[in-house]
Design an enzyme around this catalytic site. Structure first.
Site, PDB file in Angstrom:
ATOM      1  N   SER A  22       0.843  -1.193   0.000  1.00 35.87           N
ATOM      2  CA  SER A  22       0.000   0.000   0.000  1.00 35.87           C
ATOM      3  C   SER A  22       0.882   1.248   0.000  1.00 35.87           C
ATOM      4  CB  SER A  22      -0.858  -0.040   1.278  1.00 35.87           C
ATOM      5  OG  SER A  22      -2.104   0.556   1.071  1.00 35.87           O
ATOM      6  N   PRO A  23       0.454   2.301  -0.700  1.00 31.24           N
ATOM      7  CA  PRO A  23       1.286   3.517  -0.708  1.00 31.24           C
ATOM      8  C   PRO A  23       1.426   4.088   0.695  1.00 31.24           C
ATOM      9  CG  PRO A  23      -0.903   3.940  -1.629  1.00 31.24           C
ATOM     10  CD  PRO A  23      -0.783   2.459  -1.445  1.00 31.24           C
ATOM     11  N   CYS A  25       3.395   7.310   2.666  1.00 31.06           N
ATOM     12  CA  CYS A  25       4.259   8.491   2.690  1.00 31.06           C
ATOM     13  C   CYS A  25       5.400   8.289   3.676  1.00 31.06           C
ATOM     14  CB  CYS A  25       3.461   9.720   3.131  1.00 31.06           C
ATOM     15  SG  CYS A  25       2.477  10.411   1.817  1.00 31.06           S
ATOM     16  N   GLN A  99       1.468   6.426  -6.800  1.00 31.38           N
ATOM     17  CA  GLN A  99       0.203   7.089  -6.478  1.00 31.38           C
ATOM     18  C   GLN A  99       0.397   8.596  -6.694  1.00 31.38           C
ATOM     19  OE1 GLN A  99      -1.079   7.559  -2.322  1.00 31.38           O
ATOM     20  NE2 GLN A  99      -3.033   6.640  -2.883  1.00 31.38           N
ATOM     21  N   TYR A 188      -8.290  14.414   0.633  1.00 30.46           N
ATOM     22  CA  TYR A 188      -7.446  15.282  -0.185  1.00 30.46           C
ATOM     23  C   TYR A 188      -8.284  15.846  -1.339  1.00 30.46           C
ATOM     24  CZ  TYR A 188      -3.601  13.255   2.530  1.00 30.46           C
ATOM     25  OH  TYR A 188      -2.777  12.855   3.545  1.00 30.46           O
ATOM     26  N   ARG A 236      -7.877   5.212  -5.886  1.00 30.68           N
ATOM     27  CA  ARG A 236      -8.168   4.937  -4.469  1.00 30.68           C
ATOM     28  C   ARG A 236      -9.218   5.958  -4.049  1.00 30.68           C
ATOM     29  NH1 ARG A 236      -4.176   3.858   0.724  1.00 30.68           N
ATOM     30  NH2 ARG A 236      -4.545   1.734   0.055  1.00 30.68           N
ATOM     31  N   LEU A 308      -6.350  -4.753   6.507  1.00 33.60           N
ATOM     32  CA  LEU A 308      -6.818  -6.133   6.612  1.00 33.60           C
ATOM     33  C   LEU A 308      -6.202  -6.873   7.805  1.00 33.60           C
ATOM     34  CD1 LEU A 308      -6.490  -6.883   2.810  1.00 33.60           C
ATOM     35  CD2 LEU A 308      -8.613  -6.448   4.055  1.00 33.60           C
ATOM     36  N   GLY A 335      -0.129  -2.478   4.328  1.00 31.34           N
ATOM     37  CA  GLY A 335       0.651  -1.296   4.671  1.00 31.34           C
ATOM     38  C   GLY A 335       1.590  -1.569   5.822  1.00 31.34           C
ATOM     39  N   ARG A 336       1.079  -1.374   7.043  1.00 31.45           N
ATOM     40  CA  ARG A 336       1.947  -1.425   8.221  1.00 31.45           C
ATOM     41  C   ARG A 336       2.610  -2.773   8.426  1.00 31.45           C
ATOM     42  NH1 ARG A 336      -2.733   1.254  11.591  1.00 31.45           N
ATOM     43  NH2 ARG A 336      -3.804   0.059   9.981  1.00 31.45           N
TER      44      ARG A 336
HETATM   45  C1  LIG Z   1       3.165   5.687   7.358  1.00 29.48           C
HETATM   46  C2  LIG Z   1       1.925   5.619   6.510  1.00 29.48           C
HETATM   47  C3  LIG Z   1       1.841   6.426   5.394  1.00 29.48           C
HETATM   48  C4  LIG Z   1       0.714   6.349   4.565  1.00 29.48           C
HETATM   49  N1  LIG Z   1       0.694   7.074   3.397  1.00 29.48           N
HETATM   50  C5  LIG Z   1      -0.279   6.876   2.509  1.00 29.48           C
HETATM   51  C6  LIG Z   1      -0.202   7.417   1.207  1.00 29.48           C
HETATM   52  O1  LIG Z   1       0.796   8.032   0.812  1.00 29.48           O
HETATM   53  N2  LIG Z   1      -1.251   7.227   0.383  1.00 29.48           N
HETATM   54  C7  LIG Z   1      -2.351   6.484   0.760  1.00 29.48           C
HETATM   55  O2  LIG Z   1      -3.269   6.353  -0.032  1.00 29.48           O
HETATM   56  N3  LIG Z   1      -2.410   5.903   1.962  1.00 29.48           N
HETATM   57  C8  LIG Z   1      -1.405   6.053   2.825  1.00 29.48           C
HETATM   58  N4  LIG Z   1      -1.431   5.383   4.019  1.00 29.48           N
HETATM   59  C9  LIG Z   1      -2.492   4.381   4.264  1.00 29.48           C
HETATM   60  C10 LIG Z   1      -2.017   2.984   3.849  1.00 29.48           C
HETATM   61  O3  LIG Z   1      -1.741   2.929   2.467  1.00 29.48           O
HETATM   62  C11 LIG Z   1      -3.038   1.899   4.193  1.00 29.48           C
HETATM   63  O4  LIG Z   1      -4.185   2.103   3.407  1.00 29.48           O
HETATM   64  C12 LIG Z   1      -3.429   1.913   5.662  1.00 29.48           C
HETATM   65  O5  LIG Z   1      -2.272   1.970   6.484  1.00 29.48           O
HETATM   66  C13 LIG Z   1      -4.270   0.681   6.050  1.00 29.48           C
HETATM   67  O6  LIG Z   1      -3.602  -0.510   5.728  1.00 29.48           O
HETATM   68  P1  LIG Z   1      -2.742  -1.354   6.810  1.00 29.48           P
HETATM   69  O7  LIG Z   1      -3.669  -1.656   7.957  1.00 29.48           O
HETATM   70  O8  LIG Z   1      -2.302  -2.569   6.074  1.00 29.48           O
HETATM   71  O9  LIG Z   1      -1.608  -0.487   7.258  1.00 29.48           O
HETATM   72  C14 LIG Z   1      -0.349   5.467   4.882  1.00 29.48           C
HETATM   73  C15 LIG Z   1      -0.258   4.697   6.039  1.00 29.48           C
HETATM   74  C16 LIG Z   1       0.871   4.749   6.831  1.00 29.48           C
HETATM   75  C17 LIG Z   1       0.952   3.856   8.047  1.00 29.48           C
END
Ligand SMILES: Cc1cc2nc3c(=O)[nH]c(=O)nc-3n(C[C@H](O)[C@H](O)[C@H](O)COP(=O)(O)O)c2cc1C
Length: 369
Positions: A22-23, A25, A99, A188, A236, A308, A335-336
């Site tokens: 997942s993207p 930042c 993204q 956004y 997204r 998830l 993501g995490r």
């Molecule tokens: C450090 C961090 C940065 C994130 N940056 C973005 C981002 O640049 N674009 C985006 O759409 N979501 C961003 N997210 C959300 C994640 O892509 C993801 O959708 C969210 O963390 C839920 O998934 P997870 O439970 O697997 O972490 C970010 C999440 C984290 C933790």
């Protein structure tokens, strides 16, 4: 039944499995330029086995950055360091994704760890603290840690951001990306246009559903012209605002159909009440899946979701596979979990008896077989 480790072909691009990074930042760029951190951060997840690695929200114009540390793609100078990354990801078997976004009224913030709440983005910076002018469809502040009042965008402002997305897509292609995602969630700019909570305009970009989605659809049209027919394009979006009087799932379904008609291949639901304060979000494991699946059942489009993992039990391979096998999702975004465990795909393959479907780079594999 489709398996998590079954390849996914979208247009002419094949993902080796259904696991996408997942993207996320990193807030670690200067002047929007990618550097060694981004190479290692993304590259290690390709080595770890993800089928798709989507680079973080990358600003199409400097004023669209959440913070001064965001990646950007507003000039040709950005292309070369990005190409280094896409080349590495491709060598290691992951499809390189990007993204593109604009943070709208949530732009101009501090770095998250310099003034933001724990696990949240930063706080708004004023102009005399290094911040910059912020834009939105209407001059309504977000509140909370982002209290600044954005400038209501003129038609010229709208046209210039549309063009910035078009050029951003062109540069993304030149940099070697093979998968492009438009960031239309997180409250956004795109979401600020399609949500009635943040869009109070009286012109062709506000009011009715058709007017509120116009900006996103116009950008998609321009981007699809730039982005080769052979390559996948995704959005997204937030399937709902979770706020009374806000954007609804019915609208998200209608929008998804229109996006599909414009050449969008995959819709990723990321709705977590980020467009305004006071949203009532039914957080919980896989809370985004049901709406993504509803979109999939209503529109012939691929769908994905993130969030998830279970806070108590982690990211369980069987559960993640079940999302694909049951037809709920076509692709999962992690993501995490991948932040702490780049090798989750390798471990999941082992747990699911799919080790023949995944390989380690030879530099490692030679010693481990
Ligand atoms: C450090 C961090 C940065 C994130 N940056 C973005 C981002 O640049 N674009 C985006 O759409 N979501 C961003 N997210 C959300 C994640 O892509 C993801 O959708 C969210 O963390 C839920 O998934 P997870 O439970 O697997 O972490 C970010 C999440 C984290 C933790």
């Amino acid at each position: 039944m489709t398996h998590l480790f079954e390849p996914l072909k979208i247009r002419e691009v094949t993902l080796r499995n259904r696991i996408g990074m997942s993207p996320m930042c990193q807030y670690w760029a200067e002047d929007g330029l990618a550097n060694d951190w981004h190479l290692v951060h993304l590259g290690s997840r390709a080595i770890g086995g993800a089928g798709l690695v989507v680079m973080e929200d990358t600003a199409v114009s400097p004023d669209g950055r959440i913070s001064s540390g965001d990646l950007g793609i507003w000039s040709d100078e950005h292309i070369k360091p990005l190409a280094r990354i896409t080349n590495f990801l491709s060598i290691h078997g992951a499809v390189p994704g990007i993204q593109l976004g604009h943070a709208g009224r949530k732009a101009s913030c501090s770095l998250p760890w310099e003034g933001g709440k724990p696990r949240s983005e930063g706080r708004h910076l004023e102009l005399d603290e290094g911040g910059w002018e912020i834009f939105a469809p209407s001059a309504i502040p977000f509140g909370d840690e982002r209290p600044r009042i954005p400038k209501e965008m003129t038609i010229e402002d709208i046209n210039s951001i549309k063009e910035a997305f078009q050029y951003g897509a062109r540069r993304a292609y030149q940099a070697g990306f093979k998968f492009l995602m438009l960031h239309a969630s997180h409250g956004y700019l795109f979401q600020e246009f399609y949500s009635p909570i943040t869009n109070h305009r009286n012109d062709q970009y506000g009011g009715s559903f058709e007017n509120r989605i116009r900006f996103l659809l116009e950008v998609v049209r321009l981007v699809r012209q730039e982005w080769p027919e052979t390559l996948p394009l995704s959005v997204r979006l937030a399937a709902q605002d979770y706020i009374e009087g806000g954007w609804t799932l019915e609208e998200a379904i209608q929008l998804s159909q229109l996006l599909k008609n414009e050449g969008i291949d995959l819709i990723d639901n990321m709705a977590f009440g980020a467009v305004a304060t006071g949203a009532k979000v039914p957080f919980g494991r896989a809370f985004l899946v049901a709406d993504a699946t509803t979109i999939k059942q209503s529109v012939e489009v691929l769908v994905a979701a993130s969030a998830l993992s279970d806070p108590d039990n982690g990211t369980q391979p069987e559960f993640i596979n079940e999302q694909i096998a049951s037809g709920n999702l076509d692709l999962v975004f992690l993501g995490r979990e991948l932040l702490v465990n780049p090798y989750w795909p390798q471990q999941a393959a082992k747990a699911l008896g799919q080790t023949d479907k995944i390989s380690l780079p030879v530099q490692y594999a030679h010693w481990l077989k």
